[in-house]
Design a protein around this motif. Sequence first.
Motif, short mmCIF file in Angstrom:
data_model
loop_
_atom_site.label_atom_id
_atom_site.label_comp_id
_atom_site.label_asym_id
_atom_site.label_seq_id
_atom_site.Cartn_x
_atom_site.Cartn_y
_atom_site.Cartn_z
N GLN A 1 0.83 -1.22 0.00
CA GLN A 1 0.00 0.00 0.00
C GLN A 1 0.86 1.26 0.00
OE1 GLN A 1 -0.22 -2.53 2.08
NE2 GLN A 1 -2.31 -3.31 2.10
N ALA A 2 2.11 1.17 0.46
CA ALA A 2 2.95 2.38 0.58
C ALA A 2 4.43 2.02 0.47
CB ALA A 2 2.66 3.06 1.92
N PRO A 3 4.87 1.64 -0.74
CA PRO A 3 6.24 1.13 -0.87
C PRO A 3 7.30 2.17 -1.28
CG PRO A 3 5.00 0.68 -2.88
CD PRO A 3 4.08 1.46 -1.96
N LEU A 4 6.88 3.42 -1.55
CA LEU A 4 7.77 4.30 -2.31
C LEU A 4 8.98 4.81 -1.54
CD1 LEU A 4 5.07 6.30 -4.32
CD2 LEU A 4 6.34 4.25 -5.00
N THR A 5 8.80 5.14 -0.26
CA THR A 5 9.94 5.69 0.48
C THR A 5 11.00 4.61 0.76
OG1 THR A 5 8.55 5.48 2.43
CG2 THR A 5 8.92 7.70 1.59
N CYS A 6 10.54 3.38 1.01
CA CYS A 6 11.51 2.31 1.31
C CYS A 6 12.42 2.08 0.11
CB CYS A 6 10.79 1.03 1.69
SG CYS A 6 10.05 1.13 3.32
N THR A 7 11.86 2.20 -1.08
CA THR A 7 12.68 2.02 -2.28
C THR A 7 13.81 3.04 -2.29
OG1 THR A 7 10.63 1.38 -3.38
CG2 THR A 7 12.52 1.80 -4.79
N ARG A 8 13.50 4.26 -1.89
CA ARG A 8 14.54 5.30 -1.86
C ARG A 8 15.55 5.02 -0.76
NH1 ARG A 8 16.73 7.51 -4.62
NH2 ARG A 8 16.89 9.63 -3.85
N LEU A 9 15.08 4.48 0.37
CA LEU A 9 16.01 4.19 1.47
C LEU A 9 17.11 3.24 1.04
CD1 LEU A 9 13.82 3.55 4.66
CD2 LEU A 9 15.29 5.52 4.18
#
Length: 493
Positions: free
Chosen positions: A192-200
């Motif tokens: 549901q909310a994967p976008l910031t982890c990808t950047r991490l």
Amino acid sequence: MTHQDWLRKAQTLHIESRLFIEGRYVDALGGGSFDCINPSTGAVLARVAQGEAQDIDAAVASALAAWNDRRWRRLAPRERMQVMNRWADLVEQHADELALLETLDMGKPISDMLNIDLPEVLRTIRYFAECIDKVEGAVTHTAPGSLHMILHEPLGVVGAITPWNYPMLMAVWKLAPILAAGNCVVLKPAEQAPLTCTRLAALFVEAGGPAGVFNLVNGLGPEAGRALALHPDVIKLSFTGSTRVGKLLMGYAGQSNMKRVALETGGKSPQIFMPDLYDLDAAVDRAVGGIFDNAGQVCNAGSRLLVHRDLQDAFIAKFIARTQVLYQPGDPLDPATTLGPLASQPHQRKVLADIARGQAEGAQMVMGGTQVALPGTYVPPTLFVGHNRMAIAQEEIFGPVATLIPFDTEAEAIALANDSVYGLAAAVWTRDLHQAHRMVGALEAGVVWVNCFGDGDMTQPFGGYKQSGNSRDKHVDSLLSYMQTKSAWFQVG
Ligand code: NAD
């Protein structure tokens, strides 16, 4: 920045939607994708690469190669610490981008991202970086002629599966101690909310983290998550999410390689308000924040308000008045907004169904029920008066819904508080120190607050009793939980 500034910035935001394996962004092997939806508008933000079992295999193989050639764990502790600190610095430099991504992705107010989530993410990475060379082994007292050392060693490839309510923070509560301890990791964030982890993951490599040490696979729970939990080369699985899925993961561990399973799961936390409490206004404000922060999508949300019958009327009147002041729904990109939409439409439907069930089972709805006049997945702050055996008091709603349950005696309050399969957190409001001390001892919860709620810092082990979990995030104990002891016994005489 103003509301207009954030709206403008959102229009030019670059969104990375691929997986991150062996130090670079890659497409899912099967070529599939799923929609990532902005819950405040319903717009598709991105089509995210949908990892499946074969992508998990590739990510675990990459992490295992990194583990086997020791490219991370062989670094001197100070060198690992420098990478972790540079990682935190990069997160800080990208704070606006990360805040915006997560606000668009799950609807959390931008001011919460900037004032709560991001500072806590930075504190977490820096705390565990600091811990790296503070973990010490031991030399035990043995008979002459023997030397016995207890060494702490990292585990290997750790899998992490995380939820959507604090997407970046919940991931970092896992990633920081896992990496600080010298392990390699494969992260499966919530779909549901994967976008910031990808950047991490990319920022970790930019900070000097070796490729393959931190891999990320987005995908659905029953596909990518299950494959990670069943993988024979994953030595430990660290999970934050629902109790239902936590139970499945224990089964997957048993069906595969008996991997260790660390669980941070659901809650139904009671706040107990005794009649002699010091300041009813302050207590009510914390009761309101305890259930409406992050629109109630908080594992330790104070969703059961156990209020002494003498306080009940005043408590309810103040609770309603303060909610109206403190939690007005609004566009999460407006820095003045304190109540955003729920993270997804299915979740909104579930929470609205829970509210309807509360009414059907006879609870009195004293606040809520009105529709929010905004597009998006909003649910109005809701307060029921009911009893503890109602489903709304037993089951985790994970939305802005509290149930007030009156009581008459301390013993009754404790019995009600403990009458739950959960045991994540609890709070007691009283001016009687003896009573507070007694109640702390009697409450079945991993965290108990006295005359406050939700307070803490990195020295606080955070996790639950009973079906709220079996491990602790934060604190140096969390770092140790991603290590194992080795006994080295020398014959020296
Ligand atoms: P969830 O259990 O539905 O999903 C969590 C993660 O598990 C997601 O990444 C999901 O894809 C994955 N998953 C789902 N099914 C799976 C399967 N069969 N195999 C492997 N992985 C699977 O939880 P959620 O809805 O994302 O998050 C809300 C829950 O998280 C609430 O219950 C909340 O209390 C809990 N939570 C607990 C804490 C804590 O510290 N105790 C903190 C935050 C959230």
